[in-house]
Motif scaffolding. Structure first.
Motif, PDB file in Angstrom:
ATOM      1  N   LEU A 113       8.798 -30.867 -31.120  1.00 39.19           N
ATOM      2  CA  LEU A 113       9.345 -29.526 -30.980  1.00 39.19           C
ATOM      3  C   LEU A 113       9.745 -29.323 -29.523  1.00 39.19           C
ATOM      4  O   LEU A 113       8.904 -29.433 -28.616  1.00 39.19           O
ATOM      5  CB  LEU A 113       8.306 -28.483 -31.387  1.00 39.19           C
ATOM      6  CG  LEU A 113       7.891 -28.499 -32.860  1.00 39.19           C
ATOM      7  CD1 LEU A 113       6.621 -27.688 -33.069  1.00 39.19           C
ATOM      8  CD2 LEU A 113       9.006 -27.939 -33.720  1.00 39.19           C
ATOM      9  N   LEU A 114      11.015 -29.044 -29.291  1.00 37.02           N
ATOM     10  CA  LEU A 114      11.533 -28.811 -27.949  1.00 37.02           C
ATOM     11  C   LEU A 114      11.565 -27.310 -27.714  1.00 37.02           C
ATOM     12  O   LEU A 114      12.240 -26.576 -28.429  1.00 37.02           O
ATOM     13  CB  LEU A 114      12.927 -29.410 -27.797  1.00 37.02           C
ATOM     14  CG  LEU A 114      13.083 -30.870 -28.251  1.00 37.02           C
ATOM     15  CD1 LEU A 114      14.481 -31.374 -27.915  1.00 37.02           C
ATOM     16  CD2 LEU A 114      12.024 -31.770 -27.651  1.00 37.02           C
ATOM     17  N   GLU A 115      10.831 -26.858 -26.680  1.00 35.56           N
ATOM     18  CA  GLU A 115      10.636 -25.421 -26.506  1.00 35.56           C
ATOM     19  C   GLU A 115      10.855 -24.957 -25.071  1.00 35.56           C
ATOM     20  O   GLU A 115      10.450 -23.855 -24.707  1.00 35.56           O
ATOM     21  CB  GLU A 115       9.219 -25.035 -26.962  1.00 35.56           C
ATOM     22  CG  GLU A 115       8.903 -25.513 -28.382  1.00 35.56           C
ATOM     23  CD  GLU A 115       7.555 -25.065 -28.892  1.00 35.56           C
ATOM     24  OE1 GLU A 115       7.319 -23.851 -28.964  1.00 35.56           O
ATOM     25  OE2 GLU A 115       6.727 -25.934 -29.221  1.00 35.56           O
ATOM     26  N   SER A 116      11.495 -25.801 -24.273  1.00 31.17           N
ATOM     27  CA  SER A 116      11.711 -25.457 -22.872  1.00 31.17           C
ATOM     28  C   SER A 116      13.031 -26.047 -22.399  1.00 31.17           C
ATOM     29  O   SER A 116      13.604 -26.951 -23.033  1.00 31.17           O
ATOM     30  CB  SER A 116      10.579 -26.008 -21.997  1.00 31.17           C
ATOM     31  OG  SER A 116      10.610 -27.430 -22.004  1.00 31.17           O
ATOM     32  N   ALA A 117      13.499 -25.556 -21.243  1.00 27.75           N
ATOM     33  CA  ALA A 117      14.714 -26.101 -20.653  1.00 27.75           C
ATOM     34  C   ALA A 117      14.563 -27.594 -20.381  1.00 27.75           C
ATOM     35  O   ALA A 117      15.490 -28.388 -20.620  1.00 27.75           O
ATOM     36  CB  ALA A 117      15.037 -25.353 -19.359  1.00 27.75           C
ATOM     37  N   LEU A 118      13.389 -28.010 -19.901  1.00 31.66           N
ATOM     38  CA  LEU A 118      13.169 -29.423 -19.609  1.00 31.66           C
ATOM     39  C   LEU A 118      13.222 -30.260 -20.880  1.00 31.66           C
ATOM     40  O   LEU A 118      13.778 -31.359 -20.889  1.00 31.66           O
ATOM     41  CB  LEU A 118      11.823 -29.599 -18.902  1.00 31.66           C
ATOM     42  CG  LEU A 118      11.515 -31.008 -18.385  1.00 31.66           C
ATOM     43  CD1 LEU A 118      12.582 -31.468 -17.394  1.00 31.66           C
ATOM     44  CD2 LEU A 118      10.133 -31.041 -17.742  1.00 31.66           C
ATOM     45  N   GLY A 119      12.654 -29.740 -21.964  1.00 33.01           N
ATOM     46  CA  GLY A 119      12.722 -30.456 -23.231  1.00 33.01           C
ATOM     47  C   GLY A 119      14.149 -30.640 -23.707  1.00 33.01           C
ATOM     48  O   GLY A 119      14.522 -31.714 -24.211  1.00 33.01           O
ATOM     49  N   ILE A 120      14.972 -29.610 -23.561  1.00 37.53           N
ATOM     50  CA  ILE A 120      16.385 -29.715 -23.963  1.00 37.53           C
ATOM     51  C   ILE A 120      17.103 -30.743 -23.099  1.00 37.53           C
ATOM     52  O   ILE A 120      17.888 -31.558 -23.593  1.00 37.53           O
ATOM     53  CB  ILE A 120      17.070 -28.343 -23.865  1.00 37.53           C
ATOM     54  CG1 ILE A 120      16.430 -27.352 -24.851  1.00 37.53           C
ATOM     55  CG2 ILE A 120      18.570 -28.463 -24.129  1.00 37.53           C
ATOM     56  CD1 ILE A 120      16.535 -27.758 -26.303  1.00 37.53           C
ATOM     57  N   SER A 144      13.614 -19.264 -25.924  1.00 35.32           N
ATOM     58  CA  SER A 144      14.271 -18.033 -25.493  1.00 35.32           C
ATOM     59  C   SER A 144      13.562 -17.428 -24.294  1.00 35.32           C
ATOM     60  O   SER A 144      14.191 -16.957 -23.341  1.00 35.32           O
ATOM     61  CB  SER A 144      14.309 -17.015 -26.643  1.00 35.32           C
ATOM     62  OG  SER A 144      15.139 -17.459 -27.678  1.00 35.32           O
ATOM     63  N   SER A 145      12.233 -17.431 -24.338  1.00 32.23           N
ATOM     64  CA  SER A 145      11.458 -16.895 -23.231  1.00 32.23           C
ATOM     65  C   SER A 145      11.679 -17.712 -21.960  1.00 32.23           C
ATOM     66  O   SER A 145      11.862 -17.167 -20.869  1.00 32.23           O
ATOM     67  CB  SER A 145       9.979 -16.879 -23.600  1.00 32.23           C
ATOM     68  OG  SER A 145       9.188 -16.443 -22.520  1.00 32.23           O
ATOM     69  N   ASP A 146      11.674 -19.024 -22.097  1.00 34.15           N
ATOM     70  CA  ASP A 146      11.842 -19.887 -20.938  1.00 34.15           C
ATOM     71  C   ASP A 146      13.209 -19.695 -20.288  1.00 34.15           C
ATOM     72  O   ASP A 146      13.334 -19.708 -19.055  1.00 34.15           O
ATOM     73  CB  ASP A 146      11.655 -21.346 -21.355  1.00 34.15           C
ATOM     74  CG  ASP A 146      11.605 -22.293 -20.176  1.00 34.15           C
ATOM     75  OD1 ASP A 146      10.938 -21.958 -19.171  1.00 34.15           O
ATOM     76  OD2 ASP A 146      12.215 -23.374 -20.246  1.00 34.15           O
ATOM     77  N   LEU A 147      14.236 -19.501 -21.111  1.00 32.94           N
ATOM     78  CA  LEU A 147      15.596 -19.383 -20.604  1.00 32.94           C
ATOM     79  C   LEU A 147      15.990 -17.951 -20.259  1.00 32.94           C
ATOM     80  O   LEU A 147      17.037 -17.738 -19.643  1.00 32.94           O
ATOM     81  CB  LEU A 147      16.586 -19.941 -21.639  1.00 32.94           C
ATOM     82  CG  LEU A 147      16.468 -21.426 -21.970  1.00 32.94           C
ATOM     83  CD1 LEU A 147      17.444 -21.797 -23.076  1.00 32.94           C
ATOM     84  CD2 LEU A 147      16.702 -22.288 -20.741  1.00 32.94           C
ATOM     85  N   GLY A 148      15.185 -16.978 -20.688  1.00 29.61           N
ATOM     86  CA  GLY A 148      15.568 -15.592 -20.492  1.00 29.61           C
ATOM     87  C   GLY A 148      16.712 -15.158 -21.384  1.00 29.61           C
ATOM     88  O   GLY A 148      17.467 -14.228 -21.052  1.00 29.61           O
ATOM     89  N   VAL A 149      16.842 -15.800 -22.535  1.00 29.12           N
ATOM     90  CA  VAL A 149      17.937 -15.496 -23.471  1.00 29.12           C
ATOM     91  C   VAL A 149      17.581 -14.255 -24.289  1.00 29.12           C
ATOM     92  O   VAL A 149      16.475 -14.157 -24.837  1.00 29.12           O
ATOM     93  CB  VAL A 149      18.186 -16.700 -24.406  1.00 29.12           C
ATOM     94  CG1 VAL A 149      19.107 -16.318 -25.553  1.00 29.12           C
ATOM     95  CG2 VAL A 149      18.780 -17.851 -23.612  1.00 29.12           C
ATOM     96  N   ARG A 150      18.505 -13.324 -24.386  1.00 25.54           N
ATOM     97  CA  ARG A 150      18.259 -12.102 -25.147  1.00 25.54           C
ATOM     98  C   ARG A 150      19.035 -12.051 -26.457  1.00 25.54           C
ATOM     99  O   ARG A 150      18.576 -11.457 -27.426  1.00 25.54           O
ATOM    100  CB  ARG A 150      18.598 -10.879 -24.296  1.00 25.54           C
ATOM    101  CG  ARG A 150      17.726 -10.771 -23.048  1.00 25.54           C
ATOM    102  CD  ARG A 150      17.909  -9.452 -22.337  1.00 25.54           C
ATOM    103  NE  ARG A 150      17.052  -9.338 -21.161  1.00 25.54           N
ATOM    104  CZ  ARG A 150      16.947  -8.245 -20.425  1.00 25.54           C
ATOM    105  NH1 ARG A 150      17.658  -7.169 -20.731  1.00 25.54           N
ATOM    106  NH2 ARG A 150      16.143  -8.223 -19.382  1.00 25.54           N
ATOM    107  N   ALA A 151      20.205 -12.648 -26.490  1.00 29.97           N
ATOM    108  CA  ALA A 151      21.014 -12.666 -27.713  1.00 29.97           C
ATOM    109  C   ALA A 151      20.806 -13.984 -28.442  1.00 29.97           C
ATOM    110  O   ALA A 151      20.696 -15.051 -27.817  1.00 29.97           O
ATOM    111  CB  ALA A 151      22.489 -12.486 -27.381  1.00 29.97           C
ATOM    112  N   ASP A 152      20.746 -13.917 -29.762  1.00 29.70           N
ATOM    113  CA  ASP A 152      20.504 -15.127 -30.552  1.00 29.70           C
ATOM    114  C   ASP A 152      21.535 -16.207 -30.259  1.00 29.70           C
ATOM    115  O   ASP A 152      21.197 -17.388 -30.174  1.00 29.70           O
ATOM    116  CB  ASP A 152      20.515 -14.769 -32.046  1.00 29.70           C
ATOM    117  CG  ASP A 152      20.240 -15.976 -32.924  1.00 29.70           C
ATOM    118  OD1 ASP A 152      19.084 -16.422 -32.979  1.00 29.70           O
ATOM    119  OD2 ASP A 152      21.205 -16.488 -33.533  1.00 29.70           O
ATOM    120  N   THR A 153      22.792 -15.816 -30.080  1.00 33.52           N
ATOM    121  CA  THR A 153      23.840 -16.807 -29.837  1.00 33.52           C
ATOM    122  C   THR A 153      23.670 -17.510 -28.492  1.00 33.52           C
ATOM    123  O   THR A 153      24.286 -18.556 -28.258  1.00 33.52           O
ATOM    124  CB  THR A 153      25.226 -16.154 -29.891  1.00 33.52           C
ATOM    125  OG1 THR A 153      25.248 -15.027 -29.000  1.00 33.52           O
ATOM    126  CG2 THR A 153      25.545 -15.682 -31.304  1.00 33.52           C
TER     127      THR A 153
END
Length: 268
Positions: A113-120, A144-153
């Protein structure tokens, strides 16, 4: 057959695990990580080990606690080689070494499971880290939390990245991450349609009511099946690139896509 539905269930609730095993999911995932409070971790591990001491009626995976945390080693020791376990899901994978270390301790298939910017950023390196790794997927809440993403897209680039990494590594297409609102079945269906367009196959669920929505979304429609059959019939009659009567051009890539569509339908 590629699974279309992966049902997560808390490891510290054995009666809920009982229900999940007969809910119709292709794979049941017993969760020892996010779904279990810290003071319930040991009980969840023991209950899961007891459950998986015997073969199960459907494939059962276990999501372990993260490899950098205090419970990971005990999880792996207790669950590494149980007859009822079909795979281990490893959360918060960020570097290939996490896969290699785990593979040394178990013969079970592994899923990252990739869940961080580093994992991506390390997606392909993780996907090719060890032959025991059989699949990738995203943990979108943490990502989303790691990247600060607010919109699903805002996660679409990451989604495409993991689809490409899995394909390049010769792994099965990844399933989508969970849709957290278990009552929003219309939203789930729309999200599945978007995920399918991006190249995902199947989806994780957190409630049995989500399972039929996911299965319908990822199975070919009658129109898609008819089109695939038309393509394969035309390809069988004439080799090489050709045009269908309606003017559509087809080639080897179109034939391969038609074969995948029919294979998905037959597998269901």
């Amino acid at each position: 057959m590629t699974p279309l539905t992966w049902l997560y269930v808390p490891g510290d609730r054995p009666h809920v695990v009982d229900k999940a095993l007969v809910a119709g999911a292709d794979v049941v995932v017993i969760d020892l990580e996010d779904a279990v409070a810290p003071d319930r971790k040991e009980y969840a591990r023991a209950a899961t080990a007891e459950r998986l001491a015997d073969p199960q009626p459907v494939p059962v995976h276990v999501r372990l606690n993260g490899s950098e945390g205090p419970w990971a080693a005990a999880d792996l020791t207790a669950l590494a080689d149980l007859p009822g376990a079909s795979g281990l899901r490893l959360p918060k994978v960020a570097v290939p070494e996490q896969i290699r270390r785990t593979a040394e301790a178990t013969a079970l298939p592994l899923y990252a499971l990739l869940e961080s910017a580093l994992g991506i950023e390390h997606a392909y390196a993780i996907a090719t880290a060890h032959p025991a790794l059989r699949g990738l997927s995203l943990g979108e809440a943490d990502l989303s939390s790691d990247l600060g993403v607010r919109a699903d897209t805002g996660l679409d680039w990451c989604r495409s990245r993991v689809v490409v990494a899995a394909r390049a590594a010769g792994l099965a297409p990844p399933p989508q991450s969970v849709h957290p609102d278990v009552r929003d079945l219309d939203g789930l269906a729309a999200s599945c349609a978007h995920g399918r367009a991006l190249g995902f196959v199947g989806r994780a669920a957190i409630h049995p009511r989500q399972l039929p929505v996911i299965a319908r979304a990822y199975l070919p429609t009658p129109e898609e099946l008819a089109e695939a059959e038309t393509v394969l019939k035309a390809a069988a009659a004439e080799q090489g690139a050709l045009a269908l009567p309606d003017g559509r051009f087809i080639d080897a890539a179109a034939v391969a896509q038609a074969q995948r569509i029919l294979s998905t339908a037959r597998g269901a």
